[in-house]
Design a protein around this motif. Structure first.
Motif, PDB file in Angstrom:
ATOM      1  N   LEU A 287      47.758 -37.779  61.787  1.00  0.00           N
ATOM      2  CA  LEU A 287      48.167 -39.167  62.028  1.00  0.00           C
ATOM      3  C   LEU A 287      48.814 -39.813  60.804  1.00  0.00           C
ATOM      4  N   MET A 288      48.812 -39.110  59.686  1.00  0.00           N
ATOM      5  CA  MET A 288      49.296 -39.686  58.429  1.00  0.00           C
ATOM      6  C   MET A 288      50.791 -39.509  58.247  1.00  0.00           C
ATOM      7  N   THR A 289      51.405 -40.482  57.596  1.00  0.00           N
ATOM      8  CA  THR A 289      52.798 -40.349  57.183  1.00  0.00           C
ATOM      9  C   THR A 289      52.855 -39.437  55.963  1.00  0.00           C
ATOM     10  N   PRO A 290      54.028 -38.922  55.627  1.00  0.00           N
ATOM     11  CA  PRO A 290      54.151 -38.075  54.430  1.00  0.00           C
ATOM     12  C   PRO A 290      53.635 -38.762  53.164  1.00  0.00           C
ATOM     13  N   TYR A 291      53.897 -40.069  53.028  1.00  0.00           N
ATOM     14  CA  TYR A 291      53.422 -40.761  51.825  1.00  0.00           C
ATOM     15  C   TYR A 291      51.897 -40.780  51.770  1.00  0.00           C
ATOM     16  N   THR A 292      51.249 -41.087  52.882  1.00  0.00           N
ATOM     17  CA  THR A 292      49.792 -41.140  52.893  1.00  0.00           C
ATOM     18  C   THR A 292      49.204 -39.766  52.591  1.00  0.00           C
ATOM     19  N   ARG A 293      49.786 -38.715  53.151  1.00  0.00           N
ATOM     20  CA  ARG A 293      49.304 -37.366  52.840  1.00  0.00           C
ATOM     21  C   ARG A 293      49.465 -37.057  51.366  1.00  0.00           C
ATOM     22  N   GLN A 294      50.496 -37.623  50.758  1.00  0.00           N
ATOM     23  CA  GLN A 294      50.745 -37.385  49.326  1.00  0.00           C
ATOM     24  C   GLN A 294      49.680 -38.032  48.450  1.00  0.00           C
ATOM     25  N   VAL A 295      49.253 -39.241  48.803  1.00  0.00           N
ATOM     26  CA  VAL A 295      48.293 -39.960  47.951  1.00  0.00           C
ATOM     27  C   VAL A 295      46.850 -39.732  48.369  1.00  0.00           C
ATOM     28  N   PHE A 296      46.649 -39.044  49.486  1.00  0.00           N
ATOM     29  CA  PHE A 296      45.318 -38.779  50.028  1.00  0.00           C
ATOM     30  C   PHE A 296      44.805 -37.461  49.449  1.00  0.00           C
ATOM     31  N   ARG A 297      43.799 -37.533  48.576  1.00  0.00           N
ATOM     32  CA  ARG A 297      43.269 -36.322  47.943  1.00  0.00           C
ATOM     33  C   ARG A 297      41.810 -36.159  48.327  1.00  0.00           C
ATOM     34  N   VAL A 298      41.423 -34.957  48.696  1.00  0.00           N
ATOM     35  CA  VAL A 298      40.049 -34.680  49.118  1.00  0.00           C
ATOM     36  C   VAL A 298      39.442 -33.630  48.193  1.00  0.00           C
ATOM     37  N   TYR A 299      38.242 -33.938  47.678  1.00  0.00           N
ATOM     38  CA  TYR A 299      37.549 -33.033  46.772  1.00  0.00           C
ATOM     39  C   TYR A 299      36.158 -32.714  47.299  1.00  0.00           C
TER      40      TYR A 299
END
Length: 277
Positions: free
Chosen positions: A224-236
């Motif tokens: 559901l994310m835009t490319p920008y959101t996927r770019q700033v969304f980091r999961v650890y």
């Protein structure tokens, strides 16, 4: 010698100007973009109810979200502001949270190195299942709307802009409490609301202590994310050194609670946001 002194002075002056620019205008708008911002402003000016919406960089977010198509940005904003009116979004930060804040805490007391807010969400402590089974998952979604609106309003009050950082800590995550079938809409609606109503609201969106069990839901969120959101969304995962390195790039450890990778005590604490309308 005079030349060296003058050169050093100019260097210091440039650094001061750069720092001011970083705090007060985190996004440099090109002349071409400014033309589009001005066009969009003519179309939506009557809808801009909050001060943070009136700065050029706020309108630029909507243009970026729609590939700089002014008509598409206008249409998206009209729909978003219909939701805002229905949801009374302007006043979300001022609602009485005395009952829900204890079990569904959102912290807004941390600042990054440029004075922008860092929103803390200990989602692993939240009992999403309880609300979902009661048919009240929308209340948990509203907590994330609260986080988004708080971030925008507070960032503007602090820096004149409306961008910030959010960290969600999943420590305590269990399949039964956080990943039940009825819980899934919470995570998906968070992404939907972010993209539809708060595009480009965060310069970093970080999840820490996220177990591999959460991967199926993460994949749905990514879809559901835009490319920008996927770019700033980091999961650890649980590697404190790994997620701490990312977070501490922009937040001093002494300003960040221990559970989020810093050294500040109390470990989880926070306080209700105080903003001016």
């Amino acid at each position: 010698m005079a030349f060296v002194v003058r050169q050093s002075y100019l260097h210091i002056l440039m650094l001061i100007c750069f720092f001011k620019l970083a705090v007060t205008d985190s996004t440099v708008i090109s002349p071409k973009e400014q033309v589009l911002v001005d066009r969009l402003r003519l179309l939506v000016s009557n809808m801009l109810t909050m001060e943070y919406m009136k700065v050029d960089t706020y309108l630029l977010k909507w243009l970026k979200a729609k590939n700089f198509n002014v008509d598409a940005a206008n249409e998206a904003m009209v729909k978003a502001f219909e939701w805002r009116k229905e949801a009374n979004a302007d006043n979300i930060p001022f609602e009485d949270l005395s009952k829900i804040n204890k079990d569904y805490f959102v912290g807004s007391h941390v600042r990054d190195n440029l004075g922008r807010p860092v929103i803390l969400v200990p989602v692993g402590d939240w009992n999403v299942r309880r609300k979902a089974l009661a048919g009240r998952v929308s209340e948990v979604v509203r907590r994330m709307d609260y986080a988004e609106e708080v971030a925008a309003q507070l960032a503007y009050n602090l820096t004149g802009e409306s961008t910030s950082m959010i960290i969600a800590d999943a420590k305590g995550f269990t399949l039964s409490q956080h990943a039940c079938v009825r819980c899934v809409p919470f995570y998906l609606n968070f992404v939907r609301h972010h993209e539809l109503y708060y595009p480009y609201n965060f310069y970093k969106m970080i999840g820490i202590n996220v177990p591999t069990l959460f991967q199926p839901i993460l994949q749905l969120m990514y879809s559901l994310m835009t490319p920008y959101t996927r770019q700033v969304f980091r999961v650890y995962g649980y590697d404190r050194e790994e997620f701490g390195k990312d977070i501490l790039e922009t937040v001093a450890p002494e300003n960040l609670p221990i559970r989020y990778g810093g050294t500040k005590k109390p470990n989880i604490g926070g306080q209700k946001m105080k903003v001016k309308a």
